[in-house]
Design a protein around this motif. Structure first.
Motif, PDB file in Angstrom:
ATOM      1  N   SER A  43      54.624  57.155  -3.329  1.00  0.00           N
ATOM      2  CA  SER A  43      55.303  58.316  -3.727  1.00  0.00           C
ATOM      3  C   SER A  43      54.328  59.777  -3.053  1.00  0.00           C
ATOM      4  O   SER A  43      53.313  59.941  -3.263  1.00  0.00           O
ATOM      5  CB  SER A  43      55.371  58.202  -5.066  1.00  0.00           C
ATOM      6  OG  SER A  43      54.440  58.801  -5.841  1.00  0.00           O
ATOM      7  N   ASN A  63      61.121  70.671  -7.170  1.00  0.00           N
ATOM      8  CA  ASN A  63      62.655  69.903  -7.565  1.00  0.00           C
ATOM      9  C   ASN A  63      61.405  68.623  -7.389  1.00  0.00           C
ATOM     10  O   ASN A  63      60.825  68.033  -7.047  1.00  0.00           O
ATOM     11  CB  ASN A  63      63.164  69.590  -6.874  1.00  0.00           C
ATOM     12  CG  ASN A  63      63.220  69.490  -5.122  1.00  0.00           C
ATOM     13  OD1 ASN A  63      62.939  68.662  -4.594  1.00  0.00           O
ATOM     14  ND2 ASN A  63      63.821  70.596  -4.500  1.00  0.00           N
ATOM     15  N   GLU A  64      62.160  67.953  -8.706  1.00  0.00           N
ATOM     16  CA  GLU A  64      61.594  66.354  -9.251  1.00  0.00           C
ATOM     17  C   GLU A  64      62.344  65.307  -7.415  1.00  0.00           C
ATOM     18  O   GLU A  64      61.474  64.761  -7.340  1.00  0.00           O
ATOM     19  CB  GLU A  64      62.480  65.981 -10.030  1.00  0.00           C
ATOM     20  CG  GLU A  64      61.789  66.981 -11.223  1.00  0.00           C
ATOM     21  CD  GLU A  64      60.551  66.195 -11.011  1.00  0.00           C
ATOM     22  OE1 GLU A  64      60.030  65.276 -11.469  1.00  0.00           O
ATOM     23  OE2 GLU A  64      59.818  67.915 -11.605  1.00  0.00           O
ATOM     24  N   LYS A  65      62.847  65.597  -6.490  1.00  0.00           N
ATOM     25  CA  LYS A  65      63.385  64.543  -5.913  1.00  0.00           C
ATOM     26  C   LYS A  65      62.947  64.626  -4.557  1.00  0.00           C
ATOM     27  O   LYS A  65      62.699  63.110  -4.274  1.00  0.00           O
ATOM     28  CB  LYS A  65      64.883  64.778  -5.235  1.00  0.00           C
ATOM     29  CG  LYS A  65      66.009  64.686  -5.908  1.00  0.00           C
ATOM     30  CD  LYS A  65      67.393  65.504  -5.403  1.00  0.00           C
ATOM     31  CE  LYS A  65      68.486  64.830  -6.350  1.00  0.00           C
ATOM     32  NZ  LYS A  65      69.758  65.256  -5.462  1.00  0.00           N
ATOM     33  N   LYS A  71      59.499  61.982  -5.314  1.00  0.00           N
ATOM     34  CA  LYS A  71      59.837  59.919  -5.158  1.00  0.00           C
ATOM     35  C   LYS A  71      59.687  59.690  -3.855  1.00  0.00           C
ATOM     36  O   LYS A  71      60.608  58.699  -3.758  1.00  0.00           O
ATOM     37  CB  LYS A  71      61.063  60.383  -5.771  1.00  0.00           C
ATOM     38  CG  LYS A  71      61.103  60.523  -7.316  1.00  0.00           C
ATOM     39  CD  LYS A  71      62.324  60.077  -8.264  1.00  0.00           C
ATOM     40  CE  LYS A  71      62.376  60.715  -9.917  1.00  0.00           C
ATOM     41  NZ  LYS A  71      64.042  60.242 -10.617  1.00  0.00           N
ATOM     42  N   LEU A  72      59.746  60.511  -2.490  1.00  0.00           N
ATOM     43  CA  LEU A  72      60.268  59.940  -1.299  1.00  0.00           C
ATOM     44  C   LEU A  72      58.559  59.531  -1.184  1.00  0.00           C
ATOM     45  O   LEU A  72      57.960  59.396  -1.915  1.00  0.00           O
ATOM     46  CB  LEU A  72      59.498  61.578  -0.428  1.00  0.00           C
ATOM     47  CG  LEU A  72      60.932  62.344  -0.868  1.00  0.00           C
ATOM     48  CD1 LEU A  72      60.991  63.707   0.494  1.00  0.00           C
ATOM     49  CD2 LEU A  72      61.695  61.685   0.052  1.00  0.00           C
ATOM     50  N   LYS A  95      63.088  69.989  -1.368  1.00  0.00           N
ATOM     51  CA  LYS A  95      63.514  68.858  -0.979  1.00  0.00           C
ATOM     52  C   LYS A  95      65.734  69.121  -0.446  1.00  0.00           C
ATOM     53  O   LYS A  95      66.112  69.602  -0.924  1.00  0.00           O
ATOM     54  CB  LYS A  95      64.229  67.782  -1.647  1.00  0.00           C
ATOM     55  CG  LYS A  95      64.541  66.606  -1.292  1.00  0.00           C
ATOM     56  CD  LYS A  95      64.652  65.446  -0.437  1.00  0.00           C
ATOM     57  CE  LYS A  95      65.237  63.957  -0.401  1.00  0.00           C
ATOM     58  NZ  LYS A  95      66.106  64.257  -0.052  1.00  0.00           N
TER      59      LYS A  95
END
Length: 217
Positions: free
Chosen positions: A153, A173-175, A178-179, A216
């Protein structure tokens, strides 16, 4: 012989080698220890103590990470958890022991109040991880001056990139956290590394005074 990763230190007293061989590790180090049955080599970390006679292994114990781990390449090591000194875990080659630092901290606080019950810290025993491209051992790739990662991650990867490149990351941002990425960097600059990562994931970055902001799309 000891290889220290960035942001790491090993300390020992003046009597090292006289009656014993004990060190304290903060961060990550790769050890190649000469056999000496009369003077076992002992490494103290926040979560565990590691006792060896002669072997090669890696220890990762950064204060800002959620786990402490030791990975055995050759020989044998004996691990004692800080809260359960009567129990010993013997690692064999190609095995990795991971201990949760957060559980250990919670346990220490609970033990201060003996009226409360507690559970032992979460531990796991796994095999070493190998890079699918060339079978490099991921846990020790840094010793070869390589930053190798597989299906990791972004949130976990940036912790190593910060130490590797001497920068600081922040996510907008949170997105983006998670990449997930797979890659192998050696001589690439931080710009080249991030540009390569952008080929496989949808994110943007801005660098300002060694602070890298990730967004993101």
């Amino acid at each position: 012989k000891v290889w220290l990763n960035s942001g790491s230190k090993v300390t020992y007293d003046k009597k090292f080698g006289e009656t014993g061989r004990e060190v304290v590790l903060t961060g990550e180090a790769y050890f190649d220890v000469t056999h000496n049955a009369d003077k076992p080599f002992v490494i103290h970390t926040k979560a565990m103590d590691i006792r060896v006679l002669g072997t090669e292994f890696n220890v990762r114990s950064y204060p800002d990470e959620t786990t402490t781990e030791t990975s055995l390449i050759r020989g044998s090591i004996e691990v004692t958890l800080k809260d359960k000194r009567a129990e010993k875990i013997i690692l064999k080659p190609n095995e990795k022991l991971v201990v949760s630092n957060e559980q250990l901290d919670s346990l220490a606080n609970i033990m201060a109040d003996k009226k409360q019950k507690h559970e032992a810290p979460i531990i796991s025993l796994n095999h070493l991880s190998y890079f699918s491209v060339d079978s490099t051992i991921l846990e020790t790739s840094w010793v070869q001056n390589r930053l190798v990662f597989e299906d990791e991650s972004f949130e976990d990867l940036v912790k190593r990139m910060e130490r590797w490149y001497g920068v600081t990351f922040e996510f907008k941002n949170e997105k983006a956290k998670k990449l997930r990425f797979t890659g192998n960097f050696k001589e690439e600059s931080i710009h080249e590394a991030l540009d390569a990562m952008k080929i496989t994931a949808d994110f943007n970055y801005v660098i300002n005074n060694n602070i890298i902001t990730i967004t993101k799309n």
